[in-house]
Each structure stands twice: as C-alpha cells, then as structure tokens.
Design an enzyme around this catalytic site. Sequence first.
Site, PDB file in Angstrom:
ATOM      1  N   SER A   1      89.343  16.886  88.552  1.00  0.00           N
ATOM      2  CA  SER A   1      89.489  15.431  88.688  1.00  0.00           C
ATOM      3  C   SER A   1      89.250  14.804  87.317  1.00  0.00           C
ATOM      4  O   SER A   1      88.577  15.398  86.458  1.00  0.00           O
ATOM      5  CB  SER A   1      88.434  14.920  89.666  1.00  0.00           C
ATOM      6  OG  SER A   1      88.304  13.516  89.584  1.00  0.00           O
TER       7      SER A   1
ATOM      8  N   TYR B   1      79.470  14.881  92.449  1.00  0.00           N
ATOM      9  CA  TYR B   1      80.926  15.111  92.458  1.00  0.00           C
ATOM     10  C   TYR B   1      81.437  15.317  91.027  1.00  0.00           C
ATOM     11  O   TYR B   1      82.136  16.289  90.741  1.00  0.00           O
ATOM     12  CB  TYR B   1      81.645  13.936  93.126  1.00  0.00           C
ATOM     13  CG  TYR B   1      83.155  14.125  93.152  1.00  0.00           C
ATOM     14  CD1 TYR B   1      83.743  15.062  93.987  1.00  0.00           C
ATOM     15  CD2 TYR B   1      83.995  13.374  92.314  1.00  0.00           C
ATOM     16  CE1 TYR B   1      85.120  15.255  94.002  1.00  0.00           C
ATOM     17  CE2 TYR B   1      85.371  13.561  92.325  1.00  0.00           C
ATOM     18  CZ  TYR B   1      85.930  14.505  93.173  1.00  0.00           C
ATOM     19  OH  TYR B   1      87.288  14.706  93.175  1.00  0.00           O
TER      20      TYR B   1
END
Length: 263
Positions: free
Chosen positions: A142, A155
Amino acid sequence: MKHIAIVTGASSGIGRHFVYRLAKDKTYSQLEEIWIIARRKDRLQQLKQKISQHSSVLIKVFALDLQDKESIIQFKKELEKSKVVVSYLINSAGYGKLGSFFSGDFEEQMGMIRLNVEALSALTHIVLPYCIGGSHILQISSSAAFVPQPHFSIYGATKSFVVSFSRALHQELRKKKIWVTAVCPGPVQTEFFQMALSNPSKKFDASKIGASASSIVKKALSDANKCKEFSIYSPLMQIFYVLSKLVPHRFLLSVFYYFNQRI
Ligand SMILES: NC(=O)c1ccc[n+]([C@@H]2O[C@H](COP(=O)([O-])OP(=O)(O)OC[C@H]3O[C@@H](n4cnc5c(N)ncnc54)[C@H](OP(=O)(O)O)[C@@H]3O)[C@@H](O)[C@H]2O)c1
C-alpha cells in the site's frame, strides 16, 4: 506439470479483479488452473461460476482463514499432492483498521500482523518451491508503506514490512528469474474501507478519490510482467513516493496524524 496461479483475498476487491484478469486476458492462456483463497466460500463459488461462463481455466476454491496456521498447513499439503508450477502467486488478502493503537481492539490489531505479514510470508515460503524461472510473485502492499501512519500505525507498519520483504526477495530471487513485485496502491474502491473506518458513522467515500480495482490490477500485472520491483499506480501516488524520500518524515507524520484522525 500444470501451470497455475494462486490468488489470496479473491472473494472481493483487488484479489477478485486479479482473478478476472488472469482468467479472461489471453496473455495468461498458459494458466490451466487458478486457485482462489478467502474465508467466504459463497463468494468464491460465485466467482468460480462467473468465470466458468467465459473462460476454460479451472477455478479451485479454498475457503481458508489465513490467520489460522492450520489453514496454511492444509494449503501446503494440497500443493504437495498436486503436480503444479506456480506461474503467479498474488498475495492480496489483507485488512487495515484506522484508529488509535492505544484504544484499538487487541484482536483486530494483532490480526493485521497475522494476515498482512505472517500469512503473506508463510504462503510465499510454501509456494516458492513450485515457482520456476519466469514465475511472478505479486505482494499487495500500500502507499501507507511509504511513511509511518499515526492512527493507522499497525497497518502502515505491516505494509512497510511487505515492501521491505518484497524488495529483498526480488534481489534474492532474480538469478532464478523468479520476479517479486511490491504493489503499492493509494485508496481503491473496494470493501476495504468498510473494515478500515474506526467510526462507521464517519463517511469516507473511497469512490470519490479511489482508483478502480481493475486499473490497479492491470498496471500491477503489466509491471510484474516487466519484472519491476514496484508497481505504483497513478501519478499522485508516484509523487507521494518521491516526496516520502525527500520531505522530512516528522512533517509528513503530522500531516497523517491530522488526516487519519478525521476519516
Ligand atoms: N482498498 C484500498 O484502498 C487499498 C489500498 C492499498 C492497499 N490495499 C490492500 O489491498 C489488499 C486487498 O484489499 P481490498 O482493497 O481488495 O479489500 P477487500 O475488498 O476488503 O478484500 C480483502 C480480501 O482479503 C480477504 N481476507 C480478509 N481476511 C482474511 C483471512 N483471515 N483469511 C483469508 N482471506 C482474508 C477477504 O476475504 P474474506 O473476507 O472472504 O476472507 C477479501 O477477499 C489488502 O492487502 C489491502 O491492504 C487496499
């Protein structure tokens, strides 16, 4: 030896679009089977049915919870039983949960590490013996990997792990011509934000700023087939990547602290 692709997180979003593309695009006509993994069996069966209407590739469904070590062992045994070459491994299963680490749910926080880091690494390890020269491994990271993410801390850290791991593996495996690509999308229009939002009443509409999953997948496969180490979709995310190398992180950290708190 059958040539197969393995796609995790295939029941929705980016993973599902990878399956569509691999099944429909003639570039991948050497694939005899696509093995699809996620927890929701009904979704996987629906996908299998849909693909069978348009493609001759066989879809094999594995309804597995990848946070569970037993699932990984079960999948390893399945590979051992089959005479296969893995042409594509796509590790897309993953989730993120926005919010404070201090007050965040313990299981949700640790689950991100188990799925985004442990399961991705374990699958890569058990699948590698079935890869040959020309095989590709796509690790879905990401843009959250580029800078530490206050209020998205675990995350962001898991996705930094994925980039670091993928780049190191790219170098380790290049002599064998097994190519590893770290895919780093910005926001994408998927179910991801249903899980990610700390407060569902706060409406963050990914459809307004998010890319489509199909365009992320198209670029990711194109970059992987060019044996690239990175796939970063959209000029905006490419600029963000460059900025993350140039701008002092203490400044970017305060920007994300402010932004992540509000979505
Ligand atoms: N959407 C974004 O904005 C965005 C941006 C950057 C990166 N990413 C990354 O892209 C990847 C795919 O996300 P997405 O956007 O496609 O989100 P998504 O639509 O929510 O898909 C997540 C997939 O992961 C699977 N999954 C979740 N927990 C699992 C478990 N314990 N075991 C097995 N499978 C599991 C889900 O299937 P089941 O629920 O059926 O198990 C689903 O198929 C993730 O790694 C995510 O971090 C997303």
